[in-house]
Design a protein around this motif. Sequence first.
Motif, PDB file in Angstrom:
ATOM      1  N   MET A 312       0.806  -1.219   0.000  1.00 12.05           N
ATOM      2  CA  MET A 312       0.000   0.000   0.000  1.00 12.05           C
ATOM      3  C   MET A 312       0.839   1.270   0.000  1.00 12.05           C
ATOM      4  SD  MET A 312      -3.157  -0.820   2.576  1.00 12.05           S
ATOM      5  CE  MET A 312      -4.309  -2.171   2.277  1.00 12.05           C
ATOM      6  N   GLU A 313       2.110   1.188   0.343  1.00 11.11           N
ATOM      7  CA  GLU A 313       2.965   2.369   0.429  1.00 11.11           C
ATOM      8  C   GLU A 313       4.049   2.295  -0.639  1.00 11.11           C
ATOM      9  OE1 GLU A 313       2.519   4.933   2.342  1.00 11.11           O
ATOM     10  OE2 GLU A 313       0.896   4.152   3.596  1.00 11.11           O
ATOM     11  N   ARG A 314       4.313   3.430  -1.272  1.00 11.54           N
ATOM     12  CA  ARG A 314       5.344   3.483  -2.301  1.00 11.54           C
ATOM     13  C   ARG A 314       6.709   3.130  -1.721  1.00 11.54           C
ATOM     14  NH1 ARG A 314       2.727   8.411  -3.117  1.00 11.54           N
ATOM     15  NH2 ARG A 314       4.415   9.385  -1.940  1.00 11.54           N
ATOM     16  N   GLY A 315       7.382   2.170  -2.343  1.00 12.95           N
ATOM     17  CA  GLY A 315       8.741   1.841  -1.947  1.00 12.95           C
ATOM     18  C   GLY A 315       8.884   1.165  -0.610  1.00 12.95           C
ATOM     19  N   SER A 316       7.759   0.871   0.069  1.00 13.24           N
ATOM     20  CA  SER A 316       7.853   0.316   1.425  1.00 13.24           C
ATOM     21  C   SER A 316       8.438  -1.093   1.420  1.00 13.24           C
ATOM     22  CB  SER A 316       6.472   0.316   2.091  1.00 13.24           C
ATOM     23  OG  SER A 316       5.553  -0.467   1.345  1.00 13.24           O
ATOM     24  N   MET A 317       8.132  -1.876   0.386  1.00 15.14           N
ATOM     25  CA  MET A 317       8.661  -3.235   0.328  1.00 15.14           C
ATOM     26  C   MET A 317      10.182  -3.220   0.225  1.00 15.14           C
ATOM     27  SD  MET A 317       7.805  -6.453   0.366  1.00 15.14           S
ATOM     28  CE  MET A 317       6.087  -6.532  -0.165  1.00 15.14           C
ATOM     29  N   LEU A 318      10.708  -2.381  -0.650  1.00 11.33           N
ATOM     30  CA  LEU A 318      12.156  -2.300  -0.832  1.00 11.33           C
ATOM     31  C   LEU A 318      12.826  -1.706   0.404  1.00 11.33           C
ATOM     32  CD1 LEU A 318      14.539  -2.778  -2.673  1.00 11.33           C
ATOM     33  CD2 LEU A 318      14.107  -0.559  -3.738  1.00 11.33           C
ATOM     34  N   SER A 319      12.232  -0.668   0.984  1.00 13.85           N
ATOM     35  CA  SER A 319      12.802  -0.075   2.192  1.00 13.85           C
ATOM     36  C   SER A 319      12.832  -1.078   3.335  1.00 13.85           C
ATOM     37  CB  SER A 319      11.990   1.162   2.603  1.00 13.85           C
ATOM     38  OG  SER A 319      12.058   2.167   1.622  1.00 13.85           O
ATOM     39  N   THR A 320      11.752  -1.850   3.476  1.00 11.22           N
ATOM     40  CA  THR A 320      11.704  -2.861   4.528  1.00 11.22           C
ATOM     41  C   THR A 320      12.755  -3.933   4.302  1.00 11.22           C
ATOM     42  OG1 THR A 320       9.328  -2.488   4.818  1.00 11.22           O
ATOM     43  CG2 THR A 320      10.219  -4.549   5.677  1.00 11.22           C
ATOM     44  N   ALA A 321      12.903  -4.370   3.044  1.00  9.51           N
ATOM     45  CA  ALA A 321      13.896  -5.404   2.740  1.00  9.51           C
ATOM     46  C   ALA A 321      15.313  -4.922   3.070  1.00  9.51           C
ATOM     47  CB  ALA A 321      13.802  -5.799   1.266  1.00  9.51           C
ATOM     48  N   ILE A 322      15.634  -3.662   2.742  1.00  9.18           N
ATOM     49  CA  ILE A 322      16.961  -3.133   3.045  1.00  9.18           C
ATOM     50  C   ILE A 322      17.169  -3.039   4.549  1.00  9.18           C
ATOM     51  CG2 ILE A 322      18.459  -1.116   2.812  1.00  9.18           C
ATOM     52  CD1 ILE A 322      17.144  -0.582   0.117  1.00  9.18           C
ATOM     53  N   PHE A 323      16.156  -2.569   5.257  1.00  9.65           N
ATOM     54  CA  PHE A 323      16.265  -2.450   6.716  1.00  9.65           C
ATOM     55  C   PHE A 323      16.454  -3.820   7.360  1.00  9.65           C
ATOM     56  CE2 PHE A 323      14.180  -2.582  10.874  1.00  9.65           C
ATOM     57  CZ  PHE A 323      14.945  -1.647  11.556  1.00  9.65           C
ATOM     58  N   VAL A 324      15.658  -4.802   6.943  1.00  8.42           N
ATOM     59  CA  VAL A 324      15.774  -6.149   7.507  1.00  8.42           C
ATOM     60  C   VAL A 324      17.123  -6.761   7.163  1.00  8.42           C
ATOM     61  CG1 VAL A 324      14.813  -8.490   7.454  1.00  8.42           C
ATOM     62  CG2 VAL A 324      13.281  -6.521   7.558  1.00  8.42           C
ATOM     63  N   TYR A 325      17.580  -6.532   5.931  1.00 11.16           N
ATOM     64  CA  TYR A 325      18.878  -7.077   5.531  1.00 11.16           C
ATOM     65  C   TYR A 325      19.994  -6.522   6.417  1.00 11.16           C
ATOM     66  CZ  TYR A 325      22.675  -8.714   2.543  1.00 11.16           C
ATOM     67  OH  TYR A 325      23.798  -9.353   2.076  1.00 11.16           O
ATOM     68  N   ALA A 326      19.941  -5.218   6.687  1.00 13.88           N
ATOM     69  CA  ALA A 326      20.965  -4.618   7.544  1.00 13.88           C
ATOM     70  C   ALA A 326      20.846  -5.116   8.977  1.00 13.88           C
ATOM     71  CB  ALA A 326      20.846  -3.093   7.494  1.00 13.88           C
ATOM     72  N   ALA A 327      19.615  -5.231   9.481  1.00 14.33           N
ATOM     73  CA  ALA A 327      19.416  -5.620  10.877  1.00 14.33           C
ATOM     74  C   ALA A 327      19.779  -7.073  11.138  1.00 14.33           C
ATOM     75  CB  ALA A 327      17.963  -5.364  11.287  1.00 14.33           C
TER      76      ALA A 327
END
Length: 582
Positions: A312-327
Amino acid sequence: MYRNILRITCVSLAIFCTIRADEHTHTYEDKEEVVLWMNTVGPYHNRQETYNFYSLPFCRGPKTNIGHYHETLGENLQGIELEFSGLEINYKAEVTQKTYCEVELTKEKYQAFLYAVKNHYWYQMYIDDLPIWGIVGEIDEGGDGYYIWTHKKFDIGYNNNQIVDVNLTSEAKVKLTPDIKIAFSYQVQWKPSKIEFKTRFDKYLDPNFFQHRIHWFSIFNSFMMVIFLVGLVSMILMRTLRKDYARYSKDDELDDMERDLGDEYGWKQVHGDVFRPASHSVLFSSLIGSGYHIVSVSLCVITFAIVGDLYMERGSMLSTAIFVYAATAPVNGYAGGGLYSRMGGKRWIKQMVCGAFLVPSLVCGVAFFINFIAIYYHASRAIPFGTMVAVSCICIFVILPLTLVGTLMGRAISGQPNYPCRVNAVPRPIPEKKWFMEPYVIVMLGGILPFGSIFIEMYFIFTSFWAYKIYYVYGFMLLVFLILAVVTVCVTIVCTYFLLNAEDYRWQWTSFLSAASTAFYVYVYSFYYFFFKTKMYGLFQTMWYFGYMALFSLGLGIMCGTLGYVGTSTFVRKIYSTVKID
């Protein structure tokens, strides 16, 4: 020094976490400003070849100031370029047909619009994060006349103080002719709606496609394959191993003379070499660590998508994936560092750096190569320099330190070898065997069944990404992911058993590559999909497609290879810990 490193890390994490902030709360008061964002424009059949909306000679509205704006890391990486349209829209305020600008078609502007109409250009806009699509123009039936739509009619549905629906109607087409003036106008109508805010994205979903009977049948078919394969593997291995155990137990009762005269063969004969470290242990342990990392990220992101409706949010899937990958970077360090230590590796810093940057370097290398082509084409997909710096900072100041922490923990907790068999000082010669028992044949055959279990789902995933359908059935994806894991483990166990029975102890790389070969078949399927299921054309779109499909296949291969190795490693330790070894 350590204080400065900690400070930089905290600042990077803070910047990284704030990119998830939304531009507003999605609630409005009467007459409050509503922003119409113009995003991108591009050819309909090349969905990833997008350009800034105002790269075509469209004109802006008279309004110049707005009250809010936001842009996330995910939006930048996806080539989303939101620019204010200049049109004045206020909540629940009707706007009758109003001309907001005029464009005089000089030769250059005429050719630009003509090219866009001939190539079926379409554009995308946003109102309150709701996407809107429109066509630049159309060609008449004879193919001689080219027309451009000049009037935009917005029908906006509201429920209490929230926008829940937006529809665009393009009207008033004007034939493209040099040296004429084209007036652009817009109109806004507000209508009450019974649609709830939480379900306002349902109109963009395609349940007839994603929940088709074929999709359900493919899931059921894959599930039955899992049951059959697990049963078959259990039956074959248990019966075969029972005979092996009986034969080896009988051998244990013989004296040395009888044993020497006997015809010994099979997997027991390589017990002194089966736990020998894999060749190229730095690369191998880095791949296994990266595989653990990708599995963790995949499970987390799929779970977040199921719970949070990230589409539902623009770019949220990619942002979440990057955040999870870093964490989750410590997972990489723990798995890779622990495995490298158990293999007796001494250059653990080299392994840690290799594991931390293996996947990011591949992704950045391909992305930057495609980025040069995007810059040449002046496409909106070109990644801004600031975004490149942000990604580099995340890799250096977040992923690398967390991988270091994981590596130290892995070496301390699981770094001691505890093999059930002693490793011989001199490697045992590998006897000749039939051609179909060679590792390279096993590797190529190992990926067929796992690919068959995800074949149908690949079609839905490809269609959602390359044809702009919103993928929302993440429950299906999770189920297919689990099916893939089970099938991969079963197949690699069977392959490894046959390899060991042929007295070939090179099972580590064979188990990894036989499972990873699934990605090869996925990449081959992507060629079929490109040529027979799409109408893509041009250098930019072709390089974009095959470049990112190579990255997708590579990540899938590392993940499947890790699953195959982990399952096989458990199997190997189990069978060699059960048999009495002199």
